[in-house]
Scaffold this motif. Structure first.
Motif: not given
Lengths: 270, 274
Positions: A161, A184, B164-165, B168-169, B173, B176-177, B180
């Motif tokens: 992920d 999350r 980032i995959s 699921k994210i 989100e 946001k990551s 940040e």
């Protein structure tokens, strides 16, 4: 509430990140202790388990399937250990051993080869060149291990992920990023995802119980209804049916057990 | 001044994320829209610039020399924009040519395989295996392209600060990551990292001048000094060095050009056999 698996190469600072994430979220941090649990539960030398999960199988080992047996033991111990959530696992292949569970955050921590070599050289008191060669050899061993057992490349980012490079991002930054991801909504445990976890625990326990005698079996559990698929034909299936009789009482969470001799194990089987 | 370079296996997804980050942080957003400006400034058609960003050179298609020239023009313009402002950049391969600049946050975003499969084969109902193969082929093509164009594997996670995959994210989100992460102190511009970026701009400008004539030239800049390494025959060394010095010396701010001509062994062997 979730499970976090942290995959890492040697000297990638993954261990530090895992420990700090666990401390930050008040989770348990587990790693090699899973091997001790597997060793106790299945009465196998820990050293054999360490070799099974670290070294790629040789041609002879691939024929003998001993390594797969040990990995089934490790997987069973791991899923039992993490079933109640709030765990950070930073041992080998966590993202593969816990495949299919929605509330697992799969993280890989990587670091620059020069940084890793410098750390190894300092710790082992060897030259940078030797340290670099050792790290490359170790990475290659990991790659072979994962490819031979799961057919995937551990460097493939799509298995995770989140991949975080500890270099310009510090260990503390990586901890922040992982903790943030773990909060999350997508990774929160739901009744359905917990059921999947329980089924995985059951399937792995059944597989571990059978694998030594029947190495080709594939096991699937759905709401405690266990289906065992064997590719070795009807007579073999009969033997399996006899062997599984006792499992319903020794392994918890089983409603029923069916044995199919078709060998067509559905996706999600272990 | 902060820069975020986004790479993605899906142009549409990378663009959506890039735009959202720029909106959230109040940064300028830069993508392939800028090719129009580059085209106007360089005289190279927008289609050719786009092709250079997407296709690997081949015998029947674009030559390696042309691709190198087109990419040098893109690189020069993009770095120039980076030097002006806080920027979020996507779709211009910036993650591959500002690798050594410390205040650039390099992020790769991987789409959900189902979404990506539908984007790669619109209107087709592909099976799981067929979709996996299609995605694999697309990834290999990008890998070949990036290795050919910049000698770097675009799919290698070690070329990024974060991958980032979006399996699921969710997109918001991920936004946001990334927003940040850019706040971490290592991504703040410092005089040294700005100098590195300026050097990259000078080197890119030198490439735009040299590549049409010397496509194998390797160019590095360090302040007012530019170092060029290229291949050549012994007898033409002096002449070549003079030409290169003259060409690169015209760049504003460059006051010393160091040229190294390496023996072209293959050409030498071919000539001796004649």
């Amino acid at each position: 509430m979730c499970i976090i698996t942290i995959s890492r190469g040697s000297y990638s600072s993954g261990k530090e990140v895992a420990e700090k994430v666990a401390a930050c979220l008040h989770y348990d941090c587990v790693s090699r202790d899973i091997l001790l649990e597997a060793s106790d539960r299945y009465e196998v030398d820990e050293i054999k388990l360490v070799k099974a999960i670290h070294d790629a199988p040789s041609i002879l080992e691939r024929r003998g399937r001993k390594k797969e047996t040990y990995i089934a033991y490790i997987r069973s111990a791991l899923v039992s250990r993490v079933r109640s959530d709030n765990v950070v696992y930073h041992g080998l292949a966590g993202h593969l051993l816990l495949r299919g569970i929605p509330h697992v955050v799969k993280v890989r921590i990587i670091a620059d080869i020069d940084r890793r070599s410098a750390m190894e050289a300092q710790r082992e008191g060897i030259t940078l060149e030797k340290a670099r060669s050792a790290i490359i050899a170790d990475d290659e061993q990991r790659r072979k291990w994962t490819q031979s057992l799961y057919g995937v490349d551990p460097w493939d980012s799509s298995l995770y992920d989140l991949v975080v490079k500890v270099d310009r991002l510090s260990i503390a930054d990586a901890v922040d990023i992982v903790c943030d991801a773990a909060k999350r909504e997508a990774f929160k445990t739901t009744p359905a995802s917990q059921q999947k976890m329980e089924d995985l625990v059951t399937a792995c326990a059944v597989k571990a119980a059978l694998i030594e005698e029947f190495p080709e079996v594939m096991v699937l559990s759905e709401y405690g209804n266990v289906i065992i698929h064997s590719a070795s034909g009807g007579r073999h299936a009969q033997k399996i049916r006899k062997a599984v009789g006792a499992l319903e009482t020794t392994i918890g969470g089983i409603n029923s057990i069916e044995v199919h001799a078709d060998g067509n194990a559905p996706p999600g089987s272990v | 001044m902060t820069i975020i370079a986004i790479s993605s296996d899906s142009y549409r997804m990378g663009r959506e994320i890039g735009e959202k980050i720029s909106k959230r942080l109040g940064y300028r957003y830069l993508d392939r829209e800028i090719l129009k400006e580059i085209s106007a400034g360089s005289g190279i058609s927008e289609g050719k610039l786009l092709k250079a960003l997407e296709k690997t050179p081949s015998a029947l298609g674009m030559s390696a020399r042309d691709q190198a020239v087109y990419l040098a023009h893109i690189e020069k313009k993009v770095i120039g924009e980076f030097l002006k402002d806080n920027v979020v950049c996507h779709g211009l391969a910036a993650h591959l040519y500002v690798l050594g600049v410390s205040h650039v946050l390099k992020v790769r975003v991987l789409s959900n395989p189902e979404v990506l499969g539908k984007e790669l084969a619109p209107g087709k109902d592909l099976s799981g295996d067929a979709m996996e193969k299609l995605i694999g082929r697309n990834e290999n093509a990008r890998k070949r392209w990036s290795l050919k164009a910049f000698s770097l594997d675009e799919t290698d996670p070690s070329n990024y600060d974060m991958v980032i995959s979006l399996n699921k994210i969710e997109i918001n989100e991920a936004v946001k990551s990334i927003a940040e992460a850019v706040g971490y102190k290592k991504f703040k511009a410092m005089s040294y990292s700005l100098k590195c970026l300026k050097d990259e701009e000078t080197a890119a400008e030198a490439r735009t001048i040299l590549f049409p004539r010397f496509p194998d030239a390797q160019v590095r800049a360090n302040g007012p000094t530019v170092v060029v390494i290229t291949k050549g025959m012994k007898r033409e060394k002096q002449k070549k060095a003079l030409i290169i010095k003259e060409m690169v010396g015209k760049i504003p701010g460059v006051n010393f050009v160091e040229v190294h001509i390496v023996n072209d062994i293959l050409r030498q062997a071919a000539e001796s056999l004649r």
